[in-house]
Design an enzyme around this catalytic site. Structure first.
Site, PDB file in Angstrom:
ATOM      1  N   LYS A  57       0.804  -1.219   0.000  1.00  0.00           N
ATOM      2  CA  LYS A  57       0.000   0.000   0.000  1.00  0.00           C
ATOM      3  C   LYS A  57       0.841   1.275   0.000  1.00  0.00           C
ATOM      4  O   LYS A  57       0.360   2.333  -0.397  1.00  0.00           O
ATOM      5  CB  LYS A  57      -0.961   0.007   1.191  1.00  0.00           C
ATOM      6  CG  LYS A  57      -1.847  -1.223   1.254  1.00  0.00           C
ATOM      7  CD  LYS A  57      -2.667  -1.402  -0.004  1.00  0.00           C
ATOM      8  CE  LYS A  57      -3.572  -2.622   0.106  1.00  0.00           C
ATOM      9  NZ  LYS A  57      -4.436  -2.800  -1.041  1.00  0.00           N
ATOM     10  N   TYR A 272     -12.948 -14.022   2.574  1.00  0.00           N
ATOM     11  CA  TYR A 272     -11.932 -13.037   2.936  1.00  0.00           C
ATOM     12  C   TYR A 272     -11.580 -13.125   4.427  1.00  0.00           C
ATOM     13  O   TYR A 272     -12.471 -13.096   5.283  1.00  0.00           O
ATOM     14  CB  TYR A 272     -12.439 -11.627   2.614  1.00  0.00           C
ATOM     15  CG  TYR A 272     -11.504 -10.548   3.096  1.00  0.00           C
ATOM     16  CD1 TYR A 272     -10.286 -10.351   2.463  1.00  0.00           C
ATOM     17  CD2 TYR A 272     -11.814  -9.754   4.192  1.00  0.00           C
ATOM     18  CE1 TYR A 272      -9.397  -9.383   2.916  1.00  0.00           C
ATOM     19  CE2 TYR A 272     -10.943  -8.775   4.645  1.00  0.00           C
ATOM     20  CZ  TYR A 272      -9.731  -8.607   3.998  1.00  0.00           C
ATOM     21  OH  TYR A 272      -8.854  -7.652   4.449  1.00  0.00           O
ATOM     22  N   TYR A 298      -3.440 -12.365   2.880  1.00  0.00           N
ATOM     23  CA  TYR A 298      -3.083 -12.097   1.482  1.00  0.00           C
ATOM     24  C   TYR A 298      -1.923 -12.989   1.011  1.00  0.00           C
ATOM     25  O   TYR A 298      -2.124 -13.916   0.223  1.00  0.00           O
ATOM     26  CB  TYR A 298      -2.704 -10.618   1.309  1.00  0.00           C
ATOM     27  CG  TYR A 298      -3.827  -9.671   1.662  1.00  0.00           C
ATOM     28  CD1 TYR A 298      -4.803  -9.353   0.719  1.00  0.00           C
ATOM     29  CD2 TYR A 298      -3.939  -9.096   2.926  1.00  0.00           C
ATOM     30  CE1 TYR A 298      -5.842  -8.486   1.022  1.00  0.00           C
ATOM     31  CE2 TYR A 298      -4.973  -8.235   3.242  1.00  0.00           C
ATOM     32  CZ  TYR A 298      -5.917  -7.936   2.283  1.00  0.00           C
ATOM     33  OH  TYR A 298      -6.947  -7.089   2.590  1.00  0.00           O
TER      34      TYR A 298
HETATM   35  C1  LIG Z   1      -0.563  -7.354   2.546  1.00  0.00           C
HETATM   36  C2  LIG Z   1      -1.438  -7.176   1.376  1.00  0.00           C
HETATM   37  N1  LIG Z   1      -1.183  -7.860   0.256  1.00  0.00           N
HETATM   38  C3  LIG Z   1      -1.967  -7.756  -0.837  1.00  0.00           C
HETATM   39  C4  LIG Z   1      -3.074  -6.961  -0.841  1.00  0.00           C
HETATM   40  C5  LIG Z   1      -3.922  -6.913  -2.057  1.00  0.00           C
HETATM   41  O1  LIG Z   1      -3.708  -5.764  -2.780  1.00  0.00           O
HETATM   42  P1  LIG Z   1      -4.887  -5.135  -3.646  1.00  0.00           P
HETATM   43  O2  LIG Z   1      -5.931  -4.665  -2.693  1.00  0.00           O
HETATM   44  O3  LIG Z   1      -4.213  -4.064  -4.377  1.00  0.00           O
HETATM   45  O4  LIG Z   1      -5.407  -6.227  -4.510  1.00  0.00           O
HETATM   46  C6  LIG Z   1      -3.388  -6.213   0.303  1.00  0.00           C
HETATM   47  C7  LIG Z   1      -4.591  -5.363   0.315  1.00  0.00           C
HETATM   48  O5  LIG Z   1      -5.060  -4.936   1.319  1.00  0.00           O
HETATM   49  C8  LIG Z   1      -2.553  -6.322   1.429  1.00  0.00           C
HETATM   50  O6  LIG Z   1      -2.810  -5.635   2.551  1.00  0.00           O
END
Ligand SMILES: Cc1ncc(COP(=O)(O)O)c(C=O)c1O
Length: 341
Positions: A57, A272, A298
């Site tokens: 981010k 999620y 994630y």
């Molecule tokens: C640690 C982490 N990886 C990957 C993502 C996924 O990214 P995106 O929301 O751009 O798909 C996020 C999103 O919150 C995240 O916090």
């Protein structure tokens, strides 16, 4: 013209040192033994960024905070789930940039325990001095953020609303830049990465990388994303819209169709933020072989997807695979019970 100069016209605040390193996971390769099928596994360390615990981010926030500043805002309101990494990094980036920060945290995961609501990212949000608004189930975070922005305006301030995951076209520019970085590192290392593997949450990381691939003359399908929020089909369609919006912002004519994107929905499990056995196994395996911390929401699920792709041949033997480690380690503390045994 240098390809990277396509980003020069967009204002940006520097929040991270780049390029982030690319490392080979040789001990993991050894630990996998025959399961590895001679695939070389590399990781791009987007968790090593030096601000607020790091993570994907911050790349988006370099462009989003500059946009907030150019619009004369003194406050940033970020929307996310309770354990949002985006919220935590917005709080850290605002602290560093002298902006006020408010976080609108929605109930996206069915958890009511203290670990989830007080530890991990929430602990850090508070440390970074953000004002937290924790919503009840069913409350609309966008509506709440807009009414807070009105209140701030009524008292003479100006708020910038950073939507879920920071995945607006401007936010996605951070990952267009990351695609350029990967192209440059790949040339320097003389290694062609056949697949670039990421999690897809709000889709901005995927959209930015895919748009960046297109700009560099490569193909969007080189990016292999594992969805952690919604089904394969809806992820492909929502992400294609984002890729096209980014291409438009960059004044690039090409457009993509959803089926040109390379997405797996196989690691989502029950939804999620809900752990899967494969995620727990991936987090443990990588921690024990490399001392590298994935996260439960994630990167853990995406890495489980990478291992499964290698095993079933979706990633062909002898490929070079680059996993983008997008951060999120603080959330491990909110999931301590899952890793207790
Ligand atoms: C640690 C982490 N990886 C990957 C993502 C996924 O990214 P995106 O929301 O751009 O798909 C996020 C999103 O919150 C995240 O916090």
């Amino acid at each position: 013209m240098q390809i990277s100069s396509i980003l020069d016209k967009f204002p940006r605040v520097r929040l991270m040192a780049s390029p982030t390193p690319i490392q080979r996971l040789e001990r993991l390769e050894q630990a996998l033994g025959d399961r590895r099928r001679e695939v070389a596994i590399w990781v791009k360390r987007d968790d090593l960024m030096g601000l607020g615990g790091g993570g994907n981010k911050l790349r988006k926030l370099e462009f989003l905070l500059a946009q907030a500043r150019s619009e004369g805002c003194d406050t940033v309101i970020a929307i996310g789930g309770v354990q949002s990494n985006f919220a935590r990094l917005t709080a850290a980036a605002c602290a560093r940039s002298g902006l006020a920060c408010e976080l609108v945290l929605a109930q996206m995961v069915p958890r009511i325990d203290d670990l989830y609501h007080k530890n991990g990212n929430v602990l850090l949000d508070n440390l970074f001095g953000a004002r937290l608004h924790v919503l009840s189930t069913g409350d609309d975070p966008k509506q709440f953020a807009e009414s807070r922005a009105d209140e701030i305006a009524a008292s003479g301030g100006r708020a910038f609303i950073a939507t879920l995951g920071g995945s607006t076209p401007v936010g996605c520019l951070g990952y267009v830049d990351c695609a350029f970085e990967i192209a440059a590192q790949s040339a320097e290392m003389d290694i062609a990465f056949d697949r670039i593997v990421i999690p897809n949450g709000s889709g901005g990381t995927h959209a930015g990388l895919a748009a960046g691939m297109i700009v560099t003359g490569s193909s969007a399908s080189r990016v292999r994303a594992h969805s952690v929020v919604s089904s394969r089909e809806s992820t492909m369609s929502a992400t294609a819209d984002k890729v096209n919006a980014v291409l438009e912002l960059l004044s690039v004519e090409k457009r993509v169709e959803p089926d040109e994107l390379n997405v797996s929905g196989g690691q989502l499990g029950d939804g999620y933020g809900i752990p899967t056995a494969a995620m727990v196994d991936a987090v443990r395996t990588v921690a024990r072989s490399e001392g590298l911390l994935l996260d439960p929401v994630y990167s853990g699920k995406a890495f489980a997807g990478l291992l499964s792709d290698i095993e079933d041949g979706a990633i062909p033997p002898r490929s070079n695979v680059l996993f983008v480690m997008t951060g999120g380690t603080p959330a491990l503390y909110a999931y301590a019970d899952v890793f207790a045994h």
